[in-house]
Design an enzyme around this catalytic site. Sequence first.
Site, short mmCIF file in Angstrom:
data_model
loop_
_atom_site.label_atom_id
_atom_site.label_comp_id
_atom_site.label_asym_id
_atom_site.label_seq_id
_atom_site.Cartn_x
_atom_site.Cartn_y
_atom_site.Cartn_z
N ARG A 1 -23.51 7.63 15.95
CA ARG A 1 -23.18 7.70 14.52
C ARG A 1 -21.77 7.18 14.29
NH1 ARG A 1 -27.93 8.89 14.01
NH2 ARG A 1 -28.78 10.78 13.06
N GLY B 1 4.65 -7.75 4.18
CA GLY B 1 4.73 -8.66 3.03
C GLY B 1 6.04 -8.45 2.28
N THR B 2 6.42 -7.18 2.12
CA THR B 2 7.65 -6.85 1.39
C THR B 2 8.88 -7.35 2.14
OG1 THR B 2 6.53 -4.88 0.57
CG2 THR B 2 8.92 -4.92 0.35
N ARG C 1 0.80 -5.22 -5.26
CA ARG C 1 0.89 -6.23 -4.20
C ARG C 1 1.39 -7.56 -4.78
NH1 ARG C 1 -0.72 -4.20 0.63
NH2 ARG C 1 -2.43 -2.73 0.74
N GLY D 1 6.01 -2.91 3.47
CA GLY D 1 5.51 -3.37 4.77
C GLY D 1 5.90 -4.80 5.06
N GLY E 1 -5.13 0.13 10.27
CA GLY E 1 -4.11 -0.50 11.11
C GLY E 1 -3.96 -1.98 10.88
N ASP F 1 0.62 1.33 9.42
CA ASP F 1 0.14 0.47 10.52
C ASP F 1 1.14 0.38 11.68
OD1 ASP F 1 -1.93 0.00 8.75
OD2 ASP F 1 -1.13 -1.92 8.07
N ILE G 1 -8.05 8.14 3.30
CA ILE G 1 -7.58 9.50 3.58
C ILE G 1 -6.36 9.44 4.50
CG2 ILE G 1 -8.25 11.59 4.87
CD1 ILE G 1 -11.07 11.13 3.58
N GLY H 1 0.82 -1.22 0.00
CA GLY H 1 0.00 0.00 0.00
C GLY H 1 0.84 1.26 0.00
#
Length: 338
Positions: free
Chosen positions: A257, A110-111, A72, A108, A176, A133, A264, A10
């Site tokens: 709510r 995975g990398t 990815r 991250g 996260g 995260d 973002i 990401g």
Amino acid sequence: MRIGILTSGGDCPGINATIRGVSKTAINHYGMEVVGIHSGFQGLLTKDVEVLTEKSLSGLLNLGGTMLGTSREKPFKRGGIMGDVDKPSLILQNIRDLGLDCIVTIGGNGTQKTAAKLAGIGVNVVSVPKTIDNDIWGTDFSFGFDSAVTIATDAIDRLHSTASSHKRVMVIEVMGHKAGWIALYSGMAGGGDVILLPEIPYNIHTIGETILARLKKGKPYSIVVVAEGIQTGTEGKKRAAEYIAQEIEYETGIETRETVLGYIQRGGSPTPFDRNLSTRMGGHATELIAQGQFSRMVALQGSDIASVPLTDVAGKLKLVTEDHDLVVQGRRMGICFG
Ligand code: F6P
């Protein structure tokens, strides 16, 4: 030396600042050549590359996203765009064809895993931890995290207006993945009354009682910060915020709510902290290459930049623990963690 650099997983604030840190140090200080690899490991499979120059490295420090593009793609997993091709062998061949002496992988968890596997088949790899995260083992902080926390805190600050004006409970869900770092840091900085993390089990009755106790004390509104990774009992059906808001309204009868902050959190400019962390980590990655110290991930330890073996990082997660100072101090102040 001729080094390749790629960004995988990401996007997050600070990637471009890291590319700049690695590349400018390589070109200016060490006289190396830098080749940008497009779209993560996908570009290493298709030889989709560009030589990075002083010109192409301009304007990157505060730019969001990644100028190299990302994907990815997992080169040690069969399939994907390459069909049944033996991807690790193709990568070895392409690295030879492109004349690369080393690859810098920015990504991250995975990398880091893929980087460790590449090192295992003989590729010279140096890695930089990147994720909003903050869940990469071995580094106190990854760049992107401070920017995400800043955005999430601003969002929580703004929710206070509606919460207090309408005497509502406002639930905000932050990202996260499986870790609660963004929820913990933004929840505490934003003055959350209830903060729910995947690492700490919660009881919905306790949350309801906390909100009703606030009402009795003359505080008719509450802010609830939830990490996207909490258990909801409705796996795959409802988002964390939607589930928690519905349960709170049922428990307390107070109008509730929800807001899901979403992407973002990982868009736009990095904070000054992340820009400087990216610059330092990028520069240190290049220093490791110059010293021939491969198979390592750059890491922030205290206020120093160090490095750790990729084999130590791969497959681990850094999660929030109940003895984290923000959890301990928060509980003492009456904040409900579930
Ligand atoms: O790892 C960063 C992150 O934004 C997580 O917080 C989130 O769970 C995930 O990526 C979303 O992934 P994708 O970009 O594939 O939707």
